[in-house]
Motif scaffolding. Structure first.
Motif, PDB file in Angstrom:
ATOM      1  N   THR A 172      -5.016  -1.164   5.060  1.00  0.00           N
ATOM      2  CA  THR A 172      -4.175  -0.269   5.841  1.00  0.00           C
ATOM      3  C   THR A 172      -4.787   1.230   6.144  1.00  0.00           C
ATOM      4  OG1 THR A 172      -2.281  -1.504   4.901  1.00  0.00           O
ATOM      5  CG2 THR A 172      -1.966   0.766   5.703  1.00  0.00           C
ATOM      6  N   GLU A 219       4.260  -5.163   6.185  1.00  0.00           N
ATOM      7  CA  GLU A 219       4.297  -3.879   5.818  1.00  0.00           C
ATOM      8  C   GLU A 219       3.351  -2.989   6.470  1.00  0.00           C
ATOM      9  OE1 GLU A 219       3.731  -1.240   1.735  1.00  0.00           O
ATOM     10  OE2 GLU A 219       4.634  -3.228   1.648  1.00  0.00           O
ATOM     11  N   THR A 223       3.764   0.070   8.955  1.00  0.00           N
ATOM     12  CA  THR A 223       3.150   1.368   8.476  1.00  0.00           C
ATOM     13  C   THR A 223       2.354   1.967   9.973  1.00  0.00           C
ATOM     14  OG1 THR A 223       3.058   0.957   6.326  1.00  0.00           O
ATOM     15  CG2 THR A 223       1.574   2.603   7.206  1.00  0.00           C
TER      16      THR A 223
END
Length: 276
Positions: A172, A219, A223
């Protein structure tokens, strides 16, 4: 579990209508044609083995950018994205371009693409260490192979679990870095694996890990969406369920196991139906 009710013979139509209104590409107004230039494989070689074993370099990539600028000047036509494949440093943290292939990193492309109005697109392998950052020993706790069979994965060819640190955060954060620092506006996520067999991870192993892995990937999608709603999220191999369209802009599911010029192994009535 999702339950739906439709008139007889119209279940597929009702499902498509239900999903279409909620898709990310509709919500973010990405539901229009995009011109994407992916130059991976734009080199001529004598054999398939030579072709597949070669990877892009900074010099070759800069030549493509120059040709793209000349094309725009000559035709007035505009590409939206230029896609870079196999760029990452396999011993890195997903923020660095590999050396010696890209000795100056992404700096030359940031300067060259902006004047011609083309945004960078980055291909990212999510789950396969061989094409990602599997040579970085830091991510080895995130390996998804069964620790009881270490010989089952050759060097770098193991999968990585998206639900387990440190790979979960590294992936991420790597994407956020390229959004913020390099102006990437399209990510192509490849090789998603929703099963992990590592019994040392916090989730259950095998098929019981799927929920944790998918939730972690969702997720990540959210994000990135929060950071940049204009970002185009292309979900590729491994993202077969249409429900992924709630979180990404496109999925790759043709109904046959094929890609690019490789034919499908399933016999087709017409040859054309078995190739992309």
């Amino acid at each position: 579990t999702v339950l739906g009710v439709a008139e007889k013979g119209r279940a597929r139509e009702a499902f498509r209508a239900h999903l279409s209104k909620r898709m990310r590409r509709v919500a973010r107004k990405h539901d229009h044609p995009h011109a994407i230039l992916d130059f991976f494989g734009a080199w001529e070689r004598e054999s398939k083995e030579q072709f597949l074993s070669e990877e892009p370099t900074g010099e070759f990539s800069q030549g493509v950018v120059r040709q793209l600028a000349a094309f725009r000047k000559q035709t007035g036509e505009q590409f939206d994205f230029l896609s870079f494949d196999f760029w990452c440093d396999r011993k890195g943290d997903l923020t660095r371009f590999k050396r010696p292939n890209f000795p100056q990193g992404f700096v030359p492309f940031k300067k060259a693409l902006k004047p011609i109005g083309v945004a960078p697109a980055l291909w990212l392998d999510i789950g396969w260490g061989l094409w990602g950052i599997g040579e970085n020993p830091v991510v080895h706790p995130s390996r998804s192979d069964n620790i009881a069979y270490p010989e089952s994965a050759v060097k770098g060819a193991f999968a990585l679990c998206n639900a387990t640190e440190p790979f979960r955060s590294m992936f991420t954060n790597g994407c956020l870095h390229h959004l913020r620092e390099n102006g990437a506006r399209l990510f192509k996520f490849d090789s998603f694996r929703a099963v992990c067999n590592n019994v040392r991870h916090e989730h259950l192993p095998g098929i019981y890990s799927t929920e944790a892995i998918c939730n972690a990937m969702i997720e990540t999608f959210h994000t990135l969406d929060a950071e940049c709603p204009d970002l185009f999220l292309m979900a590729y191999w491994g993202f077969s369920s249409p429900w992924w369209l709630l979180h990404s802009d496109t999925i790759f599911e043709s109904g046959l196991h094929l890609e690019a010029s490789s034919p499908a192994p399933t016999p087709m009535l017409y040859a054309r139906d078995g190739v992309n």
